[in-house]
Design a protein around this motif. Structure first.
Motif, PDB file in Angstrom:
ATOM      1  N   THR A  64       1.021 -39.013  -8.195  1.00  0.00           N
ATOM      2  CA  THR A  64       1.009 -39.548  -9.558  1.00  0.00           C
ATOM      3  C   THR A  64       1.322 -38.447 -10.564  1.00  0.00           C
ATOM      4  O   THR A  64       2.111 -38.646 -11.501  1.00  0.00           O
ATOM      5  CB  THR A  64      -0.365 -40.181  -9.865  1.00  0.00           C
ATOM      6  OG1 THR A  64      -0.585 -41.260  -8.959  1.00  0.00           O
ATOM      7  CG2 THR A  64      -0.419 -40.702 -11.286  1.00  0.00           C
ATOM      8  N   LEU A  65       0.692 -37.274 -10.395  1.00  0.00           N
ATOM      9  CA  LEU A  65       0.953 -36.156 -11.318  1.00  0.00           C
ATOM     10  C   LEU A  65       2.419 -35.734 -11.262  1.00  0.00           C
ATOM     11  O   LEU A  65       3.028 -35.431 -12.302  1.00  0.00           O
ATOM     12  CB  LEU A  65       0.054 -34.977 -10.968  1.00  0.00           C
ATOM     13  CG  LEU A  65      -1.457 -35.191 -11.144  1.00  0.00           C
ATOM     14  CD1 LEU A  65      -2.224 -33.935 -10.738  1.00  0.00           C
ATOM     15  CD2 LEU A  65      -1.785 -35.568 -12.576  1.00  0.00           C
ATOM     16  N   GLU A  66       2.996 -35.725 -10.073  1.00  0.00           N
ATOM     17  CA  GLU A  66       4.407 -35.328  -9.945  1.00  0.00           C
ATOM     18  C   GLU A  66       5.313 -36.306 -10.690  1.00  0.00           C
ATOM     19  O   GLU A  66       6.266 -35.887 -11.370  1.00  0.00           O
ATOM     20  CB  GLU A  66       4.779 -35.273  -8.468  1.00  0.00           C
ATOM     21  CG  GLU A  66       6.232 -34.852  -8.225  1.00  0.00           C
ATOM     22  CD  GLU A  66       6.567 -34.805  -6.755  1.00  0.00           C
ATOM     23  OE1 GLU A  66       7.754 -34.650  -6.430  1.00  0.00           O
ATOM     24  OE2 GLU A  66       5.639 -34.932  -5.927  1.00  0.00           O
ATOM     25  N   ARG A  67       5.031 -37.603 -10.603  1.00  0.00           N
ATOM     26  CA  ARG A  67       5.847 -38.598 -11.307  1.00  0.00           C
ATOM     27  C   ARG A  67       5.710 -38.435 -12.817  1.00  0.00           C
ATOM     28  O   ARG A  67       6.693 -38.565 -13.564  1.00  0.00           O
ATOM     29  CB  ARG A  67       5.415 -39.993 -10.879  1.00  0.00           C
ATOM     30  CG  ARG A  67       5.729 -40.302  -9.432  1.00  0.00           C
ATOM     31  CD  ARG A  67       4.967 -41.528  -8.931  1.00  0.00           C
ATOM     32  NE  ARG A  67       5.462 -42.753  -9.528  1.00  0.00           N
ATOM     33  CZ  ARG A  67       4.900 -43.935  -9.347  1.00  0.00           C
ATOM     34  NH1 ARG A  67       3.811 -44.034  -8.594  1.00  0.00           N
ATOM     35  NH2 ARG A  67       5.407 -45.022  -9.907  1.00  0.00           N
ATOM     36  N   ILE A  68       4.486 -38.128 -13.289  1.00  0.00           N
ATOM     37  CA  ILE A  68       4.275 -37.956 -14.736  1.00  0.00           C
ATOM     38  C   ILE A  68       5.032 -36.730 -15.234  1.00  0.00           C
ATOM     39  O   ILE A  68       5.792 -36.795 -16.216  1.00  0.00           O
ATOM     40  CB  ILE A  68       2.766 -37.840 -15.029  1.00  0.00           C
ATOM     41  CG1 ILE A  68       2.059 -39.167 -14.742  1.00  0.00           C
ATOM     42  CG2 ILE A  68       2.544 -37.423 -16.482  1.00  0.00           C
ATOM     43  CD1 ILE A  68       0.552 -39.092 -14.850  1.00  0.00           C
ATOM     44  N   VAL A  69       4.829 -35.588 -14.585  1.00  0.00           N
ATOM     45  CA  VAL A  69       5.467 -34.337 -15.037  1.00  0.00           C
ATOM     46  C   VAL A  69       6.985 -34.441 -14.936  1.00  0.00           C
ATOM     47  O   VAL A  69       7.714 -34.026 -15.858  1.00  0.00           O
ATOM     48  CB  VAL A  69       4.940 -33.143 -14.218  1.00  0.00           C
ATOM     49  CG1 VAL A  69       5.672 -31.859 -14.617  1.00  0.00           C
ATOM     50  CG2 VAL A  69       3.441 -32.979 -14.420  1.00  0.00           C
ATOM     51  N   ALA A  70       7.489 -35.006 -13.827  1.00  0.00           N
ATOM     52  CA  ALA A  70       8.940 -35.087 -13.634  1.00  0.00           C
ATOM     53  C   ALA A  70       9.581 -35.960 -14.702  1.00  0.00           C
ATOM     54  O   ALA A  70      10.637 -35.596 -15.269  1.00  0.00           O
ATOM     55  CB  ALA A  70       9.237 -35.640 -12.243  1.00  0.00           C
ATOM     56  N   ASN A  71       8.999 -37.079 -15.021  1.00  0.00           N
ATOM     57  CA  ASN A  71       9.579 -37.946 -16.051  1.00  0.00           C
ATOM     58  C   ASN A  71       9.552 -37.292 -17.426  1.00  0.00           C
ATOM     59  O   ASN A  71      10.528 -37.399 -18.187  1.00  0.00           O
ATOM     60  CB  ASN A  71       8.822 -39.278 -16.092  1.00  0.00           C
ATOM     61  CG  ASN A  71       9.319 -40.271 -15.053  1.00  0.00           C
ATOM     62  OD1 ASN A  71      10.342 -40.909 -15.232  1.00  0.00           O
ATOM     63  ND2 ASN A  71       8.589 -40.369 -13.957  1.00  0.00           N
ATOM     64  N   LEU A  72       8.458 -36.628 -17.774  1.00  0.00           N
ATOM     65  CA  LEU A  72       8.383 -35.974 -19.090  1.00  0.00           C
ATOM     66  C   LEU A  72       9.380 -34.816 -19.183  1.00  0.00           C
ATOM     67  O   LEU A  72      10.049 -34.645 -20.221  1.00  0.00           O
ATOM     68  CB  LEU A  72       6.958 -35.477 -19.341  1.00  0.00           C
ATOM     69  CG  LEU A  72       5.886 -36.553 -19.556  1.00  0.00           C
ATOM     70  CD1 LEU A  72       4.536 -35.902 -19.811  1.00  0.00           C
ATOM     71  CD2 LEU A  72       6.257 -37.464 -20.717  1.00  0.00           C
ATOM     72  N   SER A  85      17.737 -44.647 -18.537  1.00  0.00           N
ATOM     73  CA  SER A  85      17.506 -46.089 -18.534  1.00  0.00           C
ATOM     74  C   SER A  85      16.437 -46.520 -19.515  1.00  0.00           C
ATOM     75  O   SER A  85      16.206 -47.722 -19.673  1.00  0.00           O
ATOM     76  CB  SER A  85      17.110 -46.544 -17.122  1.00  0.00           C
ATOM     77  OG  SER A  85      15.933 -45.873 -16.718  1.00  0.00           O
ATOM     78  N   GLY A  86      15.730 -45.588 -20.146  1.00  0.00           N
ATOM     79  CA  GLY A  86      14.663 -45.963 -21.070  1.00  0.00           C
ATOM     80  C   GLY A  86      13.383 -46.390 -20.374  1.00  0.00           C
ATOM     81  O   GLY A  86      12.566 -47.089 -20.974  1.00  0.00           O
ATOM     82  N   LEU A  87      13.201 -45.963 -19.122  1.00  0.00           N
ATOM     83  CA  LEU A  87      11.994 -46.333 -18.381  1.00  0.00           C
ATOM     84  C   LEU A  87      11.020 -45.176 -18.202  1.00  0.00           C
ATOM     85  O   LEU A  87       9.890 -45.390 -17.770  1.00  0.00           O
ATOM     86  CB  LEU A  87      12.370 -46.877 -16.994  1.00  0.00           C
ATOM     87  CG  LEU A  87      13.029 -48.258 -16.959  1.00  0.00           C
ATOM     88  CD1 LEU A  87      13.520 -48.561 -15.552  1.00  0.00           C
ATOM     89  CD2 LEU A  87      12.065 -49.322 -17.425  1.00  0.00           C
ATOM     90  N   GLY A  88      11.449 -43.964 -18.503  1.00  0.00           N
ATOM     91  CA  GLY A  88      10.622 -42.788 -18.219  1.00  0.00           C
ATOM     92  C   GLY A  88       9.278 -42.805 -18.910  1.00  0.00           C
ATOM     93  O   GLY A  88       8.225 -42.697 -18.276  1.00  0.00           O
ATOM     94  N   LEU A  89       9.283 -42.935 -20.253  1.00  0.00           N
ATOM     95  CA  LEU A  89       8.026 -42.916 -21.000  1.00  0.00           C
ATOM     96  C   LEU A  89       7.183 -44.155 -20.705  1.00  0.00           C
ATOM     97  O   LEU A  89       5.950 -44.094 -20.717  1.00  0.00           O
ATOM     98  CB  LEU A  89       8.315 -42.811 -22.498  1.00  0.00           C
ATOM     99  CG  LEU A  89       8.824 -41.452 -22.986  1.00  0.00           C
ATOM    100  CD1 LEU A  89       9.099 -41.497 -24.483  1.00  0.00           C
ATOM    101  CD2 LEU A  89       7.817 -40.362 -22.667  1.00  0.00           C
ATOM    102  N   ALA A  90       7.826 -45.298 -20.442  1.00  0.00           N
ATOM    103  CA  ALA A  90       7.065 -46.505 -20.085  1.00  0.00           C
ATOM    104  C   ALA A  90       6.312 -46.299 -18.779  1.00  0.00           C
ATOM    105  O   ALA A  90       5.142 -46.687 -18.645  1.00  0.00           O
ATOM    106  CB  ALA A  90       8.007 -47.698 -19.976  1.00  0.00           C
ATOM    107  N   LEU A  91       6.977 -45.663 -17.807  1.00  0.00           N
ATOM    108  CA  LEU A  91       6.315 -45.388 -16.540  1.00  0.00           C
ATOM    109  C   LEU A  91       5.190 -44.387 -16.717  1.00  0.00           C
ATOM    110  O   LEU A  91       4.103 -44.543 -16.140  1.00  0.00           O
ATOM    111  CB  LEU A  91       7.347 -44.867 -15.529  1.00  0.00           C
ATOM    112  CG  LEU A  91       6.807 -44.521 -14.139  1.00  0.00           C
ATOM    113  CD1 LEU A  91       6.187 -45.750 -13.502  1.00  0.00           C
ATOM    114  CD2 LEU A  91       7.910 -43.953 -13.269  1.00  0.00           C
TER     115      LEU A  91
END
Length: 441
Positions: free
Chosen positions: A323-331, A389-395
């Motif tokens: 979960t942390l990896e997905r958060i940091v990678a998207n930001l 795609s505009g999904l990063g911050l939503a995720l």
């Protein structure tokens, strides 16, 4: 009700019968006490008139049930069987049936031995009044029981129908909803607070949640269709253009490279959509936010691309490493794609919260865009020409909210906050800043 009324009737009948029999037994004991001393050893009565004055029928019996003497209205044959003639003590016997009324005169007979080795004395009193009272009682109990059962059945049916009337309304409205009715809710009374009304409120809340989920799903499908239409149209256009005329191998290679980029963009978009399908999926165990931030930055060659990573101490969170990896990678990807270097990635601990801050030197977001940035497929007009795609911050918002944390978007002194309440002030900085707060362990 039938079992209850039957039990009550049997109890009442038994108590009345017991009381009537007890009265007859008292009368028999008194008569026996008077007559027994008058019986001679040979089975004859010494004073017949005195014995008859008791008003009871009597017989003196010798072995074999033979009547030696009798008085009152006693018949010439024995009132009791030889088996009812005790060696000592007394035995009470009922002669004649309560129902049906027969030819045998109903009597209650008391049999005692007049002397230890002498004859037996049988004293009888008429049972007609007692039997009549019991028959009348039995008839009244049957009438009262049947009437009570009938009334209880009617009243119970009315009460049951009244109590279940809201359930029937719920069923009818549920049938309308199942048939495709939109925006319908169960008609729950407002002046009652019982199990049925609470069930109605709960079902309405469930319908609200279902309708909201359906709307979100419909909106998601519409947005996804819109976002996928552009790259798919572009792929189709490239293929049609490649087929429009004869091309060289180099031109075909260039077209394939362009198609590869388009397909890669579709794969990335579909991956983000799948990740959003289960944003709250969590794995067991916590993870070090600082270590995950360094790993993500190294995988993206952060130092060369102008990203500075700063970690203050050991910052362990309750969230898992994936979960942390997905958060940091998207930001980080969002900052590198839409922001301007240098990009700062800071990890620290503030009280009971693990704080991740990503800051870039770009122009930031307008106040309108800042309030919509965490919506699916939300993109600023100037960002539509760039990949994404505009999904990063939503995720990120959904992952952080599912972990019990908070996301803060700050730009040009404006702030928007999403997720759990956190008692920490926002940083007052004019730069574009995204801050994630997660429960620390």
């Amino acid at each position: 009700m039938l079992v209850l009324l039957t039990g009550a009737g049997v109890f009442v009948y038994w108590r009345v019968e017991y009381a009537l029999n007890r009265a007859l037994d008292i009368e028999l004991r008194r008569a026996t006490q008077t007559i027994a001393p008058l019986v001679r050893a040979d089975g004859t009565m010494s004073d017949v008139d005195r014995a008859n004055a008791t008003g009871a029928d009597w017989q003196v019996l010798v072995p074999g049930g033979i009547v030696r003497d009798r008085g009152g209205a006693a018949p010439p044959h024995a009132l009791v069987k030889p088996s009812h003639m005790p060696d000592r003590g007394a035995v009470s016997v009922d002669r004649g049936a309560l129902l049906p009324v027969g030819a045998v005169r109903p009597l209650r007979v008391r049999v005692v031995r007049a002397s230890p080795d002498g004859p037996w004395l049988a004293v009888a009193v008429r049972r007609a009044h007692r039997d009549e009272a019991l028959r009348e009682l039995l008839a009244q109990l049957l009438i009262a029981g049947f009437g009570s059962l009938l009334i209880a059945g009617v009243v119970g049916d009315l009460l049951a129908r009244s109590a279940l009337r809201p359930v029937e309304r719920y069923r009818s409205r549920a049938a309308e909803i199942a048939a495709g009715g939109q925006g319908l809710r169960l008609d729950v009374p407002t002046d009652r607070d019982d199990e049925v009304t609470r069930l109605g409120h709960t079902l309405n809340e469930m319908l609200d949640a279902q309708e909201a989920a359906l709307q979100r799903e419909q909106q998601f499908v519409e947005d996804a269709s819109h976002e996928l239409r552009t790259p798919l149209t572009l792929v189709k256009a490239r293929i049609q253009l490649a087929r429009s005329r004869t091309r060289s191998v180099a031109e075909h290679e260039k077209t394939l490279d362009e198609l590869d980029q388009d397909v890669e963009r579709l794969v990335s978009l579909s991956t983000q959509l799948l990740e959003q399908g289960d944003p709250a999926a969590r794995r067991a165990g916590g993870a070090d936010l600082g270590a995950v931030a360094r790993q993500v930055a190294e995988a993206r060659d952060a130092a060369r691309r102008g990203v500075r990573v700063r970690v203050e101490g050991d910052v362990t969170t309750d969230a898992d490493a994936h979960t942390l990896e997905r958060i940091v990678a998207n930001l980080l990807d969002n900052a590198l794609l839409h922001g301007t270097t240098p990009v700062e990635l800071d990890v620290r601990r503030d009280g009971g919260w693990a704080v991740l801050t990503v800051t870039d030197a770009g122009t930031g977001m307008s106040p309108e865009m800042l309030s919509q940035a965490t919506r699916r497929f939300a993109r600023a007009p100037e960002a539509r020409s760039r990949p994404g795609s505009g999904l990063g911050l939503a995720l990120v918002e959904q992952l952080v909210t599912a972990a019990g944390g908070q996301v803060r978007l700050c730009s040009d002194g404006q702030h928007t906050i999403h997720g759990a309440p956190v008692d920490l002030p926002c940083d007052h900085d004019d730069r574009m800043r995204v801050t994630v707060l997660l429960p620390a362990t």
